[in-house]
Design an enzyme around this catalytic site. Structure first.
Site, short mmCIF file in Angstrom:
data_model
loop_
_atom_site.label_atom_id
_atom_site.label_comp_id
_atom_site.label_asym_id
_atom_site.label_seq_id
_atom_site.Cartn_x
_atom_site.Cartn_y
_atom_site.Cartn_z
N GLU A 7 0.69 -0.67 0.40
CA GLU A 7 0.28 -0.04 -0.28
C GLU A 7 0.91 1.04 0.00
O GLU A 7 0.61 2.30 0.22
CB GLU A 7 -0.92 0.02 1.46
CG GLU A 7 -2.03 -1.30 1.08
CD GLU A 7 -2.95 -1.06 2.15
OE1 GLU A 7 -2.45 -0.53 2.98
OE2 GLU A 7 -4.01 -2.23 2.37
N LYS A 14 -15.62 -1.51 2.25
CA LYS A 14 -15.03 -1.96 0.78
C LYS A 14 -15.63 -2.19 0.07
O LYS A 14 -16.56 -3.43 0.00
CB LYS A 14 -14.07 -2.87 1.05
CG LYS A 14 -12.51 -2.22 2.23
CD LYS A 14 -11.59 -3.76 2.45
CE LYS A 14 -10.69 -3.32 3.30
NZ LYS A 14 -10.00 -4.33 4.36
#
Length: 430
Positions: A209, A338
């Site tokens: 990330e 999400k």
């Protein structure tokens, strides 16, 4: 004026593309009768909850079993015939048609990755057909709130090959006057952190990330982040606070949590998190306990729920049934959103709505396997969620979302409101 016939779905195509980890994922394009189109690519997670919607992979030797040709074929051979002729403006009907066609509880027939790709592409096609930006199409005229970013600058757990047990250590620049300034503050701390790590002889390689992945203990990670905030010229807890994604399901087995060389039961794990909150300016903790440790979660909420934001990711998996279970048992106080955990835009919006009506905050989130798709940036503004989690300040699939939010803020002009500047977003007891 637009012709409603122009907004009827004419063609749907799909293809296999790559995500940020070099794994295949699904891209879909929805083309409307009037010529407008929308494209979307679905992300994929590394630390996935057991209760997530089913991501369809091909298996076999191709792409080491991770191919998505089945999902692509399902879009073109099964989903497209069912949706062509429907109005792209009726997102709920489009998504409902796909869910009915799938017929399973977890989207394992068509694949959540197939359904979501079409769901998101349809919304973008409808927005383009009306000549509206996606955030305005989904959120209407009240979509003016820019989110506080939770910036993952130190990666561990399943996101990095290092000794750090907790998955994410994040910066939360809630003290900025605007999103642009929040991004600048976080970026300056990110670069300061890199210099500090380098000076200490630690790795400045980045994880999935975009955050650094040094070999540190959890307390050491907190200490060096506070040092970086101060050296960058900001006040920890006042301008920039910290957030954690413990991702504790990843180190939970046989009723115990094993990390930092110790082994803890649920009550002891809560005690460890309490110590960290006392030691550092932490305003948000995600997945502090395992996804099915409901009793432990209730204890955590009793002990820390009035002090910090307690976010359920694996606990809730963007699922209204699991969220309602949490609401009914006063478990956690926030949900991570999400889109690929639940697998359709309509169900995502329903989860955000239920959270808001129940006094829970929502944090719009990326996945560790991301793409250049910026839908979640628009979604965070459309839903007035007030928070977004989309990685560090490096790797273009992360920065793409930040840059889209900068564009939205500029487009809104004087109407734009930064959530941190009006007391929204995580503030904790800092």
């Amino acid at each position: 004026m637009f012709d409603s016939l122009d907004l009827v779905i004419d063609t749907i195509v799909a293809r296999e593309v790559l995500d940020s980890r070099g794994n295949p994922t699904v891209e879909a394009e929805v083309l409307l009768e009037g010529g407008a189109s929308g494209r979307a690519i679905v992300p994929s997670g590394a630390s996935t909850g057991a209760h997530e919607a089913h991501e369809l992979r091909d298996g076999g030797d191709r792409y080491m079993g991770k191919g998505v040709i089945q999902a692509v074929n399902h879009i073109e051979e099964r989903i497209a015939p069912a949706l062509c002729g429907l109005s792209a403006l009726d997102q709920a009907a489009v998504d409902a048609a796909m869910l009915e066609l799938d017929g399973s509880d977890n989207k394992s027939s068509l694949g959540a990755n197939a359904i979501l790709a079409v769901s998101m592409a349809n919304a973008r096609a409808a927005a383009n057909g009306l000549g509206l930006p996606l955030y305005r199409y989904l959120g209407g005229p009240m979509a003016t709130l820019l989110p506080v970013p939770l910036m993952n600058v130190i990666n561990g757990g399943a996101h990095a090959a290092n000794s750090l047990d907790f998955q994410e250590f994040m910066l939360v620049p809630h003290g900025a006057p605007s999103f642009r300034e929040a991004l600048r503050m976080g970026t300056e701390v990110f670069h300061t952190l890199k210099k500090l790590l380098s000076a200490k002889g630690m790795s400045t390689a980045v994880g999935d990330e975009g955050g650094f992945a040094p070999d540190l203990g959890n307390v050491e990670a907190g200490e060096i982040l506070v040092e970086a905030i101060e050296k960058a010229g900001y006040k920890p807890g006042e301008q920039i606070s910290l957030a954690l994604d413990v991702a504790s399901t990843e180190f939970f087995a046989d009723g115990r949590y094993a990390f930092d060389g110790g082994s803890y039961d649920s009550a002891e794990m809560v005690g460890q998190l309490e110590k960290l909150v006392e030691q550092f300016p932490i305003v948000s903790i995600e997945d502090g306990l395992a996804e099915d440790d409901w009793e432990g979660w209730k204890l955590l909420t009793e002990r820390l729920g009035s002090k910090v934001q307690l976010v359920g990711d694996d606990l809730f998996v963007t699922n209204t049934k699991r969220l309602q279970q949490g609401i009914d048992s006063s478990t956690a106080n926030s949900i991570l959103i999400k889109v690929n955990q639940i697998g359709s835009l309509t169900e995502t919006l329903q989860a955000i709505d239920l959270a808001g009506r129940s006094g829970y905050t929502s944090v719009i989130s990326h996945r560790s396997g991301e793409t250049e798709d910026t839908t979640i940036a628009d979604l965070s503004v459309a839903t007035r969620a007030g928070q977004i989690k989309t990685g560090s300040l490096s790797r273009s699939e992360r920065v793409a979302k930040y840059n889209q939010l900068l564009r939205i803020e500029d487009e809104l002009g004087s109407q734009a409101v930064y959530a941190g500047a009006v007391g929204q977003g995580p503030r904790g007891n800092a």
